[in-house]
Design a protein around this motif. Structure first.
Motif, PDB file in Angstrom:
ATOM      1  N   ALA A   3      11.667  48.476  -3.736  1.00 40.76           N
ATOM      2  CA  ALA A   3      10.270  48.884  -3.923  1.00 40.76           C
ATOM      3  C   ALA A   3      10.175  50.194  -4.683  1.00 40.76           C
ATOM      4  N   GLN A   4      11.304  50.724  -5.150  1.00 42.00           N
ATOM      5  CA  GLN A   4      11.284  51.986  -5.873  1.00 42.00           C
ATOM      6  C   GLN A   4      10.670  51.820  -7.258  1.00 42.00           C
ATOM      7  N   VAL A   5      10.132  52.923  -7.738  1.00 39.66           N
ATOM      8  CA  VAL A   5       9.569  52.957  -9.082  1.00 39.66           C
ATOM      9  C   VAL A   5      10.694  53.351 -10.037  1.00 39.66           C
ATOM     10  N   PRO A   6      10.915  52.561 -11.095  1.00 36.30           N
ATOM     11  CA  PRO A   6      11.986  52.896 -12.044  1.00 36.30           C
ATOM     12  C   PRO A   6      11.790  54.262 -12.686  1.00 36.30           C
ATOM     13  N   SER A   7      12.878  54.860 -13.077  1.00 37.75           N
ATOM     14  CA  SER A   7      12.881  56.165 -13.722  1.00 37.75           C
ATOM     15  C   SER A   7      12.015  56.151 -14.979  1.00 37.75           C
ATOM     16  N   GLY A   8      11.302  57.239 -15.198  1.00 35.61           N
ATOM     17  CA  GLY A   8      10.477  57.387 -16.390  1.00 35.61           C
ATOM     18  C   GLY A   8       9.020  57.013 -16.185  1.00 35.61           C
ATOM     19  N   ALA A  27      -0.610  50.822  -6.572  1.00 38.18           N
ATOM     20  CA  ALA A  27      -0.506  51.833  -7.620  1.00 38.18           C
ATOM     21  C   ALA A  27      -0.121  51.234  -8.964  1.00 38.18           C
ATOM     22  N   LEU A  28      -0.744  51.763 -10.004  1.00 34.60           N
ATOM     23  CA  LEU A  28      -0.410  51.416 -11.375  1.00 34.60           C
ATOM     24  C   LEU A  28       0.402  52.569 -11.954  1.00 34.60           C
ATOM     25  N   TYR A  29       1.337  52.247 -12.833  1.00 36.63           N
ATOM     26  CA  TYR A  29       2.221  53.249 -13.401  1.00 36.63           C
ATOM     27  C   TYR A  29       2.227  53.155 -14.917  1.00 36.63           C
ATOM     28  N   LYS A  30       2.639  54.260 -15.560  1.00 42.24           N
ATOM     29  CA  LYS A  30       2.770  54.276 -17.010  1.00 42.24           C
ATOM     30  C   LYS A  30       4.054  55.001 -17.379  1.00 42.24           C
ATOM     31  N   ARG A  31       4.575  54.625 -18.535  1.00 43.97           N
ATOM     32  CA  ARG A  31       5.708  55.337 -19.123  1.00 43.97           C
ATOM     33  C   ARG A  31       5.233  55.753 -20.502  1.00 43.97           C
ATOM     34  N   ASP A  32       4.938  57.025 -20.660  1.00 46.32           N
ATOM     35  CA  ASP A  32       4.321  57.525 -21.890  1.00 46.32           C
ATOM     36  C   ASP A  32       5.191  57.344 -23.125  1.00 46.32           C
ATOM     37  N   ALA A  33       6.513  57.388 -22.964  1.00 46.92           N
ATOM     38  CA  ALA A  33       7.410  57.318 -24.114  1.00 46.92           C
ATOM     39  C   ALA A  33       7.133  56.099 -24.990  1.00 46.92           C
ATOM     40  N   ASP A  34       6.769  54.967 -24.370  1.00 43.87           N
ATOM     41  CA  ASP A  34       6.515  53.741 -25.145  1.00 43.87           C
ATOM     42  C   ASP A  34       5.235  53.031 -24.708  1.00 43.87           C
TER      43      ASP A  34
END
Length: 142
Positions: A3-8, A27-34
């Motif tokens: 259930a962990q959130v991946p790095s980044g 929760a919704l997540y974002k990775r700004d790099a891409d």
């Protein structure tokens, strides 16, 4: 599946009232790099068959498309058309990522594709057209 959130990835706080409401389901997540949006699928996201609800998947694709176009194109857009192909079921516990590619950017219309993926496997493909919104003109003091 963990259930962990991946790095980044970091929490995404959408600006749309509807997406803010949807984020209350998980929760919704974002990775700004891409410009990747993601979520960990939970029971609250499922239909009567215990797989992701199609409306949730289409909404995530639409939001990822709009978010990426706005970030990369520095424009405000609205969806004009979107077609969706459901390719594989998404199950509780899956880490679902929305990857967007801008196919063509014109002055008034932007064409883009979104692929929702679990561990690199495409679960949904969406093709969309977005209209560029004109900037608001300040009111005159006339």
């Amino acid at each position: 599946m963990t259930a962990q959130v991946p790095s980044g990835f970091e929490p995404w706080r959408p600006s749309s009232p509807f997406m803010t409401h949807l984020a209350e389901l998980g929760a919704l997540y974002k990775r700004d790099a891409d410009c990747v949006l993601a979520l960990r699928l939970d029971e609250a996201h499922t239909n009567m068959h215990s797989i992701a609800h199609g409306g949730l998947l289409a909404t995530l694709a639409d939001s990822a498309l709009g978010y990426t176009i706005a970030q990369q194109g520095q424009v405000s857009v609205v969806t004009v058309q979107m077609s969706v192909e459901y390719l594989n079921p998404v199950r509780p516990g899956d880490w679902l990522e929305a990857h967007v590619q801008i196919d063509k950017q014109g002055k008034r219309l932007i064409y883009a594709t979104c692929r929702l993926q679990v561990e690199g496997r495409v679960m949904l493909k969406a093709n969309a057209v977005f209209a560029v919104r004109a900037a608001k003109t300040p009111a005159s003091d006339g």
